[in-house]
Scaffold this active site. Structure first.
Site, mmCIF file in Angstrom:
data_model
loop_
_atom_site.group_PDB
_atom_site.id
_atom_site.type_symbol
_atom_site.label_atom_id
_atom_site.label_comp_id
_atom_site.label_asym_id
_atom_site.label_seq_id
_atom_site.Cartn_x
_atom_site.Cartn_y
_atom_site.Cartn_z
ATOM 1 N N LYS A 242 0.839 -1.187 0.000
ATOM 2 C CA LYS A 242 0.000 0.000 0.000
ATOM 3 C C LYS A 242 0.885 1.253 0.000
ATOM 4 O O LYS A 242 1.857 1.327 0.750
ATOM 5 C CB LYS A 242 -0.888 -0.026 1.248
ATOM 6 N N GLU A 327 -19.250 -5.853 10.304
ATOM 7 C CA GLU A 327 -20.140 -5.058 11.158
ATOM 8 C C GLU A 327 -21.181 -5.913 11.868
ATOM 9 O O GLU A 327 -21.528 -5.646 13.026
ATOM 10 C CB GLU A 327 -20.830 -3.982 10.318
ATOM 11 N N ARG A 355 -25.526 -2.397 7.536
ATOM 12 C CA ARG A 355 -25.189 -3.798 7.322
ATOM 13 C C ARG A 355 -25.506 -4.650 8.557
ATOM 14 O O ARG A 355 -25.569 -5.868 8.455
ATOM 15 C CB ARG A 355 -23.701 -3.930 7.000
#
Length: 588
Positions: A242, A327, A355
């Site tokens: 990244k 979640e 969610r």
């Protein structure tokens, strides 16, 4: 002329001499750093997928071959290589490019995938559709990255994908070891043991290729071509870095370059200093509460720093649980913590609570578990577009029995509401606040029966009910109305669910009620107040101002609020239109 300038679409890329690909990758990185430094956006994830995206578009013939991005914030390079490079001057701005794949923008974007862990389910369905329609030879490729494989939905999809060895889906695992922070959980630990990863996926019945150097275009192309030729479900495991190629991001250990505001590209420092954010105010107060109460614990779904839990984690590392992009599990686990005698604080972006609605309803509220949900970026978030606006919470959560919802108007009231929320012992609570700077505190002229009266001028003509961060335009509107001789009261209910009896009594004394919220108008706080007024046989007319029930395009928060009719001028207009009093319901 640079190489990048010659690429108008994937066909140009496929015809490019392989010797020029390293130069193309370098130019793409320079372009990303330059453009995102001006507009803001997701920088680190896209720097990490430059070579991978080049290889994907050289091997697969999109849009005939379907390339799905999970998560979608890693699709900037994909946009550049599919003819949208000119749009980056207005990335995430009104009328410009979305920061995520967008089917309205290009045929190369099949889905607008900005919530993680869903692309494998799309891919499973697409592969089934290809088989049922008798179509062969079109690849279905799901690029899964930035911790998306920690989400339970991804494994539900893999469970189905692996069960059909003759239905090919190519899973490109972009493994950079991070989401917003180092990827948590046993799956991440297993992937980190590179030799064991193949056996892990093989145990599910999936073919496996890798690990592959995700910055070696030739190796990537070879692996992807091999995967395309297998004719069965396969995982291509790519190791990427990244922030690759940008020194400030490579040296940073906190992922602050995951998404950035406009910055100096040479140093990586933000161009503009900002005030105190809502998120930081919450984080500071939670640390104070944690020092006072050892029963307070915190949970997050792969967003420790973005939701303000970094300081709490530093001081109380054993009392913070990062569950990954999961979640549903976060909320049900919080209910278990509450049943065990603790008071969990679940910090999420408001859009991501959608969610886990079932877990909030059936696992938390049904059992009257004292769990506090802190919803960051509630209301209009702006630049991240339709999927990230936290505009549904005030409507969706109205139906949850026993749930209390607080909407603070400033930093001071955020601290107060948080303290009140964690003091509740007989059910769940929600504290919601928007994205951005909290701004100066807004004092109350008086506080009566839990209601903060922000302004009272003249006769009781108009009652403006200000929900949370809408206090400033409400007060501005009140000043204009008072200048024109209207008697105005501006009240902040502080807790918008349940509706206060004192608020209903106050509404009964006024000729008109105008409610203002940065949530959905349909079924929101204003709608709930109107319903409770009718139940109490109070027939004062109510005008509800809020967000219309539609997906909102990206743009600055102020621009979107203006478009939704939530400016001071809109409030004045609503308060001055002729009043037609409703007739009470007839009985018998």
């Amino acid at each position: 002329m640079g190489v990048l300038e010659t690429i108008t679409g994937p066909n140009d890329l496929r015809m490019l001499d392989t010797a020029r690909l390293p130069q193309l990758a370098e130019e793409i990185r320079h372009f990303l750093i330059t453009k995102v430094a001006r507009t803001g956006g997701h920088l680190g994830p896209n720097l990490g997928v430059v070579e991978l995206t080049i290889a994907l578009h050289r091997v697969f013939a999109a849009p005939q071959d379907r390339i799905l991005w999970d998560t979608g914030h890693q699709a900037y390079v994909h946009k550049m290589l599919t003819g949208r490079i000119a749009g980056f001057d207005r990335l995430r701005r009104r009328g410009g490019l979305s920061g995520y794949p967008s089917s309205a923008e290009s045929a190369y974007d099949l889905i607008e995938n900005s919530h993680a862990s869903t692309a494998l389910s799309y891919a499973d369905g697409l592969a089934k559709a290809e088989r049922l329609r008798g179509r062969h030879g079109r690849a279905v490729v799901a690029v899964v990255g930035d911790g998306a494989l920690t989400g339970g939905m991804a494994w539900e999809a893999l469970n189905n994908i692996a069960a059909a060895p003759d239905r090919p889906v190519i899973v490109v695992l972009n493994d950079n070891g991070r989401s917003y922070a180092p990827t948590s959980g046993a799956i991440a630990q297993r992937l980190a043991l590179r030799p064991a990863a193949g056996g892990f996926f093989a145990g599910l019945g999936l073919s496996y290729i890798g690990p592959v150097d995700g910055h070696d275009i030739a190796a990537l192309e070879a692996a992807l071509r091999e995967a395309a030729g297998l004719g069965c479900p396969v995982v291509v495991h790519c190791l990427t870095q990244k922030g690759r190629g940008y020194r400030p991001a490579e040296l940073d250990g906190t992922d602050r370059f995951h998404t950035v505001r406009p910055l100096d590209p040479a140093t990586g420092r933000p161009l503009h200093t900002t005030g105190r954010s809502w998120t930081s105010v919450f984080g500071e107060e939670l640390v104070e509460l944690g020092a006072e109460r050892t029963d307070i614990v915190a949970l997050t779904a792969a967003m420790l720093d973005p939701t303000g839990l970094g300081a709490f984690a530093a001081k109380f590392p054993d009392r913070v649980f990062d569950v990954g992009i999961a979640e549903q599990h976060a909320v049900a686990s919080a209910a278990g913590l509450a049943l065990g005698g603790l008071h969990p604080v679940v910090a999420l972006y408001a859009t991501f609570l959608n969610r886990a609605f079932d877990q909030l309803l059936m696992d938390t509220a049904l059992h009257r578990c004292p769990v506090t949900f802190v919803l960051d970026r509630a209301g209009v978030t702006g630049e991240d577009g339709p999927s990230h606006n936290g505009m549904w919470d005030l409507s969706v959560l109205q139906v949850v029995p026993g749930l209390r919802i607080a909407a603070p108007r400033d930093a001071r009231t955020l601290k107060d509401r948080l303290r009140e929320a964690v003091a509740v012992t007989d059910g769940p609570t929600v504290v919601r606040f928007p994205k951005g700077d909290a701004g100066p505190d807004i004092p109350a002229a008086a506080t009566t029966d839990g209601l903060a009266v922000l302004r009272r001028t003249g006769a009781e003509d108009v009652l403006i009910v200000s929900v949370g961060a809408m206090a400033r335009p409400c007060l501005e509107a009140a000043g204009q109305l008072a200048d024109h001789g209207k008697g105005v009261t501006v009240v902040d209910p502080q807790w918008v669910k349940p509706v206060s009896a004192a608020l209903i009594a106050l509404a009964a004394r006024h000729r008109l009620v105008v409610t203002v919220e940065d949530g959905c108008r349909a079924g929101g706080a204003g709608s709930a107040l109107a319903d409770e007024m009718r139940t109490a046989d109070v027939w004062t007319p109510v005008r509800t101002l809020g967000i219309p029930p539609r997906f909102l395009p990206h743009g600055k928060r102020a621009e979107v609020l203006l478009e939704c009719g939530l400016s001071a001028a809109d409030i004045v207009r609503s308060a001055t239109e002729p009043v037609v009093r409703p007739l009470p319901a007839m009985v018998g």
